[in-house]
Design an enzyme around this catalytic site. Structure first.
Site, PDB file in Angstrom:
ATOM      1  CG  ASP A  13      -1.860  -1.208   1.211  1.00 15.24           C
ATOM      2  OD1 ASP A  13      -2.164  -1.717   0.114  1.00 15.24           O
ATOM      3  OD2 ASP A  13      -2.241  -1.648   2.310  1.00 15.24           O
ATOM      4  CE  LYS A  16       2.373  -2.396  -4.325  1.00 15.45           C
ATOM      5  NZ  LYS A  16       2.153  -2.046  -2.914  1.00 15.45           N
ATOM      6  N   GLY A  40      -4.458  -4.410  -3.810  1.00 17.60           N
ATOM      7  CA  GLY A  40      -5.455  -3.381  -4.089  1.00 17.60           C
ATOM      8  C   GLY A  40      -4.693  -2.132  -4.485  1.00 17.60           C
ATOM      9  CG  HIS A  41      -1.892  -2.161  -7.014  1.00 14.05           C
ATOM     10  ND1 HIS A  41      -0.974  -2.693  -7.874  1.00 14.05           N
ATOM     11  CD2 HIS A  41      -1.604  -2.699  -5.801  1.00 14.05           C
ATOM     12  CE1 HIS A  41      -0.174  -3.510  -7.207  1.00 14.05           C
ATOM     13  NE2 HIS A  41      -0.549  -3.532  -5.944  1.00 14.05           N
ATOM     14  CD  GLN A 222       0.876  -8.923  -2.487  1.00 12.13           C
ATOM     15  OE1 GLN A 222       1.579  -9.576  -3.223  1.00 12.13           O
ATOM     16  NE2 GLN A 222      -0.373  -8.646  -2.787  1.00 12.13           N
TER      17      GLN A 222
HETATM   18  P1  GDP Z   1      -0.789   0.306  -3.493  1.00 14.37           P
HETATM   19  O1  GDP Z   1      -1.336  -0.995  -3.027  1.00 14.37           O
HETATM   20  O2  GDP Z   1       0.693   0.413  -3.271  1.00 14.37           O
HETATM   21  O3  GDP Z   1      -1.146   0.625  -4.917  1.00 14.37           O
HETATM   22  O4  GDP Z   1      -1.437   1.427  -2.573  1.00 14.37           O
HETATM   23  P2  GDP Z   1      -3.009   1.532  -2.190  1.00 14.37           P
HETATM   24  O5  GDP Z   1      -3.718   2.025  -3.376  1.00 14.37           O
HETATM   25  O6  GDP Z   1      -3.473   0.292  -1.554  1.00 14.37           O
HETATM   26  O7  GDP Z   1      -2.942   2.610  -1.035  1.00 14.37           O
HETATM   27  C1  GDP Z   1      -2.433   3.895  -1.241  1.00 14.37           C
HETATM   28  C2  GDP Z   1      -3.547   4.894  -0.907  1.00 14.37           C
HETATM   29  O8  GDP Z   1      -3.005   6.201  -0.836  1.00 14.37           O
HETATM   30  C3  GDP Z   1      -4.618   4.965  -1.970  1.00 14.37           C
HETATM   31  O9  GDP Z   1      -5.833   5.337  -1.376  1.00 14.37           O
HETATM   32  C4  GDP Z   1      -4.103   6.064  -2.896  1.00 14.37           C
HETATM   33  O10 GDP Z   1      -5.158   6.703  -3.616  1.00 14.37           O
HETATM   34  C5  GDP Z   1      -3.499   7.006  -1.909  1.00 14.37           C
HETATM   35  N1  GDP Z   1      -2.313   7.756  -2.371  1.00 14.37           N
HETATM   36  C6  GDP Z   1      -1.324   7.381  -3.202  1.00 14.37           C
HETATM   37  N2  GDP Z   1      -0.359   8.326  -3.265  1.00 14.37           N
HETATM   38  C7  GDP Z   1      -0.761   9.317  -2.457  1.00 14.37           C
HETATM   39  C8  GDP Z   1      -0.185  10.563  -2.051  1.00 14.37           C
HETATM   40  O11 GDP Z   1       0.913  10.935  -2.442  1.00 14.37           O
HETATM   41  N3  GDP Z   1      -0.903  11.313  -1.162  1.00 14.37           N
HETATM   42  C9  GDP Z   1      -2.098  10.929  -0.669  1.00 14.37           C
HETATM   43  N4  GDP Z   1      -2.717  11.727   0.189  1.00 14.37           N
HETATM   44  N5  GDP Z   1      -2.672   9.769  -1.023  1.00 14.37           N
HETATM   45  C10 GDP Z   1      -2.011   8.965  -1.878  1.00 14.37           C
HETATM   46  P1  IMO Z   2      -0.869  -4.222  -2.246  1.00 16.89           P
HETATM   47  O1  IMO Z   2      -0.380  -4.777  -3.580  1.00 16.89           O
HETATM   48  C1  IMO Z   2      -1.007  -4.633   2.059  1.00 16.89           C
HETATM   49  C2  IMO Z   2      -1.062  -8.693   3.687  1.00 16.89           C
HETATM   50  C3  IMO Z   2      -2.319  -9.162   4.385  1.00 16.89           C
HETATM   51  C4  IMO Z   2      -1.727 -10.154   5.382  1.00 16.89           C
HETATM   52  C5  IMO Z   2      -0.591 -10.782   4.595  1.00 16.89           C
HETATM   53  C6  IMO Z   2      -0.959 -12.099   3.924  1.00 16.89           C
HETATM   54  O2  IMO Z   2      -2.152  -3.515  -2.314  1.00 16.89           O
HETATM   55  O3  IMO Z   2       0.230  -3.453  -1.597  1.00 16.89           O
HETATM   56  P2  IMO Z   2      -2.481 -12.821   1.872  1.00 16.89           P
HETATM   57  O4  IMO Z   2      -3.853 -12.408   1.490  1.00 16.89           O
HETATM   58  O5  IMO Z   2      -1.445 -12.528   0.866  1.00 16.89           O
HETATM   59  O6  IMO Z   2      -2.438 -14.238   2.342  1.00 16.89           O
HETATM   60  O7  IMO Z   2      -2.155 -11.932   3.182  1.00 16.89           O
HETATM   61  O8  IMO Z   2      -0.232  -9.835   3.607  1.00 16.89           O
HETATM   62  N1  IMO Z   2      -1.270  -8.191   2.312  1.00 16.89           N
HETATM   63  C7  IMO Z   2      -1.206  -6.900   1.965  1.00 16.89           C
HETATM   64  N2  IMO Z   2      -1.039  -5.801   2.727  1.00 16.89           N
HETATM   65  N3  IMO Z   2      -1.091  -4.524   0.725  1.00 16.89           N
HETATM   66  C8  IMO Z   2      -1.223  -5.615  -0.046  1.00 16.89           C
HETATM   67  O9  IMO Z   2      -1.163  -5.557  -1.404  1.00 16.89           O
HETATM   68  C9  IMO Z   2      -1.341  -6.875   0.574  1.00 16.89           C
HETATM   69  N4  IMO Z   2      -1.513  -8.140   0.123  1.00 16.89           N
HETATM   70  C10 IMO Z   2      -1.463  -8.935   1.199  1.00 16.89           C
HETATM   71  O10 IMO Z   2      -2.978  -8.090   5.019  1.00 16.89           O
HETATM   72  O11 IMO Z   2      -1.159  -9.455   6.466  1.00 16.89           O
HETATM   73 MG    MG Z   3      -2.877  -1.695  -1.804  1.00 16.43          MG
END
Ligand code: GDP
Ligand code: IMO
Ligand code: MG
Length: 420
Positions: A13, A16, A40-41, A222
């Protein structure tokens, strides 16, 4: 050397999805190499938020090719739902997305097993997203898996039933209630959706495109601290999230790798169980969660929040061979009088900078304190316009890691990006 790898350096998270979308114009191909619907991107385009789970984050650029590589585990039911909710018609998407025949399938039984295993772990739960990731990779490694290419086999249903029986045999040992039919209907519809797409040996495609000089971005899922080998085992995911995972998950040689880009948040978050040395179980942690909207993109669970952890960041930089750092979400920290950064750990009274082998080690973080920045920064597009305190924070990170920070993300929208 025209394949760049972009991956998360923390516990996932890191942002990415947003960054891959923002960088896509500079690439011809965007390819996922591991993980599955546990990811979840999120990306935002003109105030519309999209969350991608299986589909690479270049999909909103009509002229780019997206690849789901062999290292990904693919749930057809999730795939169908995601395709239907994406926006562009399927006829357009089939031109932009290619899927590896070698990608392993997440079967309905895998999701049930994931839930049964977690249920029986009692208070030692991993905190899995319950998408069937662990059991699907287990079947892959034990050579019992079904792969995307198998859906074209005339005996596919037989193969499916055989593996389902294996899963039901295991489930007999667990007193765990489940509704198989609920999963199965959507799953088989997903298989039909998959058949509309080009299913091919994508390792040839990746290498041909790279040999022609096309620029490829490998998108990680991840983060390094969730890597199966180097994360806080057993509180990890079941794939190699690190740069070498891109080679095995897409089928290219390390000699083709150009930049290895590491993304990290200006602070840290973790969702699920496991060690988190800098976690803040206080008002500051609550503030980071609230301002950063730190809730899981896949499960909606609140993310644990804490200060930046340099020993973990340096570990991730070492394992991945990071050449460039991108920092995200410093805008969330605007308004703190001072900010803390963990520079080392104290374990059993001894100061050290190494990540311990044992996930149960009790780590006390050693902090340094830096001035905070007060300004709202989401509207800034030039590095020199960022507040001095933030630039000093970035300088400090560069000094402590030895790697340049070449991009600052200041908001969730693709436009809210400062290139340096
Ligand atoms: P990922 O799994 O690495 O793609 O990240 P996620 O999408 O799960 O979580 C990142 C969260 O932060 C999402 O809600 C994005 O919309 C948000 N986000 C990404 N970059 C920024 C940033 O620079 N500032 C803020 N405030 N939010 C961001
Ligand atoms: P993105 O790509 C954050 C965490 C889960 C749990 C552990 C194992 O959005 O960054 P799994 O479902 O793989 O068996 O879970 O890894 N986890 C993540 N945490 N971002 C993710 O993906 C994750 N994918 C799995 O919360 O602790
Ligand atoms: Mg994510």
């Amino acid at each position: 050397m025209n394949i760049d790898i972009l991956l998360g350096l923390q516990w996932g998270d890191e942002g990415k999805g947003k960054i891959v979308d923002a960088l896509s114009p500079a690439y011809d191909v965007i390819a996922r190499f591991q993980g599955g619907p546990n990811a979840g991107h999120s990306l935002e385009i003109q105030n519309v938020k999209h969350v991608l789970h299986l589909i690479p984050s270049g999909i909103f650029h009509p002229d780019k090719l997206n690849i789901i590589g062999n290292g990904v585990v693919l749930d057809p039911a999730v795939f169908k739902k995601e395709i239907n909710e994406l926006g562009p018609p399927v006829e357009d998407l089939v031109k932009r997305l290619v899927i590896s025949t070698r990608s392993n399938l997440i079967l309905p039984g895998h999701r049930i097993l994931d839930a049964a295993y977690e249920h029986h772990k009692g208070n030692l739960k991993i905190g899995s997203t319950l998408k069937g990731i662990g059991p699907a990779y287990t079947d892959k490694a034990s050579r019992n898996g079904l792969r995307v290419g198998d859906i074209l086999n005339k005996d596919f249903l037989k193969l499916y039933k055989k593996q389902l029986n294996n899963h039901l045999l295991i489930l007999k040992n667990y007193s765990f209630e489940f509704d198989l039919e609920e999963y199965e209907a959507g799953w088989f519809e997903g298989v039909e959706m998959l058949k509309k797409f080009r299913l091919t040996n994508t390792e040839y495609l990746v290498n041909e495109l790279s040999d022609k000089g096309k620029k490829i971005l490998a998108e990680g899922a991840q983060g390094t601290m969730l890597d199966l080998d180097f994360g806080s085992y057993p509180y990890v995911t079941s794939s190699n999230t690190i740069s070498s995972g891109a080679c095995t998950g897409l089928g290219f040689s390390p000699r083709k790798v150009g930049e290895v880009i590491g993304i990290f948040k200006a602070y840290c978050t973790r969702v699920g169980s496991g060690p988190f040395p800098t976690e803040l179980n206080d008002e500051t942690g609550d503030q980071l969660r609230k301002r950063g909207y730190e809730y899981g993109s896949t499960t909606g669970r609140p993310r644990r929040c804490g200060w930046l952890d340099l020993p973990a960041l340096n570990y991730a930089i070492m394992i991945n061979g990071i050449t460039r750092l991108f920092i995200t979400k410093p805008d969330v920290m605007s308004g703190f009088g001072t900010v803390k950064v963990c520079i080392s750990y104290k374990i059993d009274g001894k100061e050290c900078k190494e990540i311990p082998y044992d996930s149960n080690s009790s780590i006390e973080p050693v902090y340094t304190e830096l001035p905070g920045w007060q300004e709202e920064i989401s509207g800034i597009r030039k590095y020199e316009d960022l507040p001095d305190a933030l630039k000093k924070y970035i300088d400090f990170i560069e000094k402590e890691t030895g790697i340049p920070v070449s991009l600052v993300s200041v908001g969730p929208d693709r436009q809210e990006t400062v290139f340096r």
